[in-house]
Design a protein around this motif. Structure first.
Motif, mmCIF file in Angstrom:
data_model
loop_
_atom_site.group_PDB
_atom_site.id
_atom_site.type_symbol
_atom_site.label_atom_id
_atom_site.label_comp_id
_atom_site.label_asym_id
_atom_site.label_seq_id
_atom_site.Cartn_x
_atom_site.Cartn_y
_atom_site.Cartn_z
ATOM 1 N N GLY A 127 0.847 -1.188 0.000
ATOM 2 C CA GLY A 127 0.000 0.000 0.000
ATOM 3 C C GLY A 127 0.877 1.229 0.000
ATOM 4 N N ALA A 128 0.290 2.349 -0.335
ATOM 5 C CA ALA A 128 1.068 3.582 -0.395
ATOM 6 C C ALA A 128 0.334 4.708 0.316
ATOM 7 N N LEU A 129 1.117 5.593 0.907
ATOM 8 C CA LEU A 129 0.559 6.793 1.526
ATOM 9 C C LEU A 129 0.298 7.837 0.455
ATOM 10 N N ASN A 130 -0.641 8.711 0.708
ATOM 11 C CA ASN A 130 -0.854 9.844 -0.190
ATOM 12 C C ASN A 130 0.313 10.812 -0.111
ATOM 13 N N VAL A 131 0.896 10.944 1.092
ATOM 14 C CA VAL A 131 2.047 11.814 1.307
ATOM 15 C C VAL A 131 3.139 10.987 1.993
ATOM 16 N N ALA A 132 4.306 10.857 1.353
ATOM 17 C CA ALA A 132 5.430 10.134 1.956
ATOM 18 C C ALA A 132 5.839 10.847 3.239
ATOM 19 N N ARG A 133 6.231 10.058 4.270
ATOM 20 C CA ARG A 133 6.532 10.657 5.572
ATOM 21 C C ARG A 133 7.438 9.774 6.405
ATOM 22 N N TYR A 134 8.068 10.374 7.385
ATOM 23 C CA TYR A 134 8.826 9.658 8.407
ATOM 24 C C TYR A 134 8.516 10.291 9.742
ATOM 25 N N SER A 135 8.924 9.653 10.825
ATOM 26 C CA SER A 135 8.645 10.112 12.188
ATOM 27 C C SER A 135 7.156 10.273 12.470
ATOM 28 N N ALA A 136 6.338 9.502 11.786
ATOM 29 C CA ALA A 136 4.902 9.502 12.056
ATOM 30 C C ALA A 136 4.621 8.497 13.171
ATOM 31 N N LYS A 137 3.429 8.485 13.643
ATOM 32 C CA LYS A 137 2.969 7.496 14.619
ATOM 33 C C LYS A 137 1.847 6.702 13.970
ATOM 34 N N ALA A 138 1.707 5.440 14.363
ATOM 35 C CA ALA A 138 0.642 4.601 13.806
ATOM 36 C C ALA A 138 -0.081 3.885 14.930
ATOM 37 N N VAL A 139 -1.385 3.719 14.758
ATOM 38 C CA VAL A 139 -2.218 2.951 15.674
ATOM 39 C C VAL A 139 -3.162 2.101 14.826
ATOM 40 N N THR A 140 -3.768 1.132 15.466
ATOM 41 C CA THR A 140 -4.803 0.339 14.808
ATOM 42 C C THR A 140 -6.146 0.825 15.331
ATOM 43 N N PHE A 141 -7.039 1.162 14.403
ATOM 44 C CA PHE A 141 -8.353 1.671 14.777
ATOM 45 C C PHE A 141 -9.366 1.130 13.783
ATOM 46 N N ASN A 142 -10.428 0.488 14.281
ATOM 47 C CA ASN A 142 -11.471 -0.091 13.430
ATOM 48 C C ASN A 142 -10.899 -1.004 12.346
ATOM 49 N N GLY A 143 -9.875 -1.776 12.682
ATOM 50 C CA GLY A 143 -9.304 -2.727 11.740
ATOM 51 C C GLY A 143 -8.429 -2.118 10.670
ATOM 52 N N GLU A 144 -8.048 -0.864 10.819
ATOM 53 C CA GLU A 144 -7.178 -0.197 9.848
ATOM 54 C C GLU A 144 -5.925 0.329 10.532
ATOM 55 N N ALA A 145 -4.855 0.422 9.760
ATOM 56 C CA ALA A 145 -3.633 1.066 10.240
ATOM 57 C C ALA A 145 -3.800 2.560 10.006
ATOM 58 N N VAL A 146 -3.771 3.337 11.065
ATOM 59 C CA VAL A 146 -3.974 4.782 10.969
ATOM 60 C C VAL A 146 -2.639 5.466 11.270
ATOM 61 N N VAL A 147 -2.195 6.316 10.336
ATOM 62 C CA VAL A 147 -0.913 7.016 10.463
ATOM 63 C C VAL A 147 -1.196 8.475 10.779
ATOM 64 N N LEU A 148 -0.522 8.976 11.817
ATOM 65 C CA LEU A 148 -0.752 10.332 12.303
ATOM 66 C C LEU A 148 0.500 11.179 12.125
ATOM 67 N N GLY A 149 0.358 12.313 11.458
ATOM 68 C CA GLY A 149 1.441 13.290 11.367
ATOM 69 C C GLY A 149 2.690 12.778 10.698
ATOM 70 N N GLY A 150 3.837 13.248 11.211
ATOM 71 C CA GLY A 150 5.132 12.905 10.644
ATOM 72 C C GLY A 150 5.772 14.103 9.969
#
Length: 135
Positions: A93-116
Motif C-alpha cells: 500500500g502507499a501513503l498519499n504523502v510520503a513521511r517519516y517520524s509519524a505514529k501509527a495505531v490500529t483503529f477499526n481494523g485499519e492502520a492509521v498514520v498520524l502526522g510525521g
C-alpha cells in the motif's frame, strides 16, 4: 499486541543500531516468559523512523526515511510482515504523502498514520490503510 494459537505476544520493531539498514522484530510472550525473534527487515531498503502497528495477523512498517546514502529518501510505501509465517511483503500500500517520524495505531481494523515529516515540512494530517482494499 498479537495473538496466535500459542498465546499473546507484545511485539516491537526497532532499528538494529543507528547506522544500519536492518529493522529487528521481537515478540515477547508473557505467559511463559519467552522471546521470539522475527525475520529482520534487511532484504528491503532502510525504513528507519517508519511508523509501526499491527492489524490482525500483520505487522506494518509505514513510511520511513533512508539516510547515510545519497540521496536521502522519504518513503511513502507500506511493508508488511505476516507474523504467523514471518514473511515480509513489500509495496502492499502507499501513503498519499510520503513521511517519516509519524505514529501509527490500529483503529477499526485499519492502520492509521498520524502526522510525521517530509523533507521540507511537518505534517498535521491522518491517513488510514485498509488491508482488505489495500488503500
Amino acid at each position: 499486541m498479537w495473538s496466535d494459537a500459542t498465546g499473546t505476544y507484545i511485539v516491537n520493531a526497532t532499528p538494529d543500531g543507528a547506522s544500519t539498514n536492518v529493522l529487528k522484530i521481537y515478540a515477547y510472550r508473557p505467559s511463559d516468559n519467552s522471546l521470539w525473534y522475527g525475520t529482520d527487515l534487511s532484504p528491503y531498503t532502510d525504513h528507519r523512523w517508519g511508523a509501526v502497528t499491527i492489524v490482525g495477523n500483520n505487522l506494518y512498517v509505514i513510511g520511513g526515511y533512508r539516510q547515510y546514502l545519497s540521496p536521502n529518501v522519504v518513503y511513502g510505501n507500506t511493508l508488511r510482515d505476516v507474523l504467523s509465517t514471518d514473511t515480509w511483503n513489500q509495496g502492499v500500500g502507499a501513503l498519499n504523502v510520503a513521511r517519516y517520524s509519524a505514529k501509527a495505531v490500529t483503529f477499526n481494523g485499519e492502520a492509521v498514520v498520524l502526522g510525521g515529516e517530509t523533507v521540507v515540512k511537518e505534517l498535521r494530517d491522518v491517513e488510514a490503510y485498509n488491508e482488505t482494499t489495500h488503500t
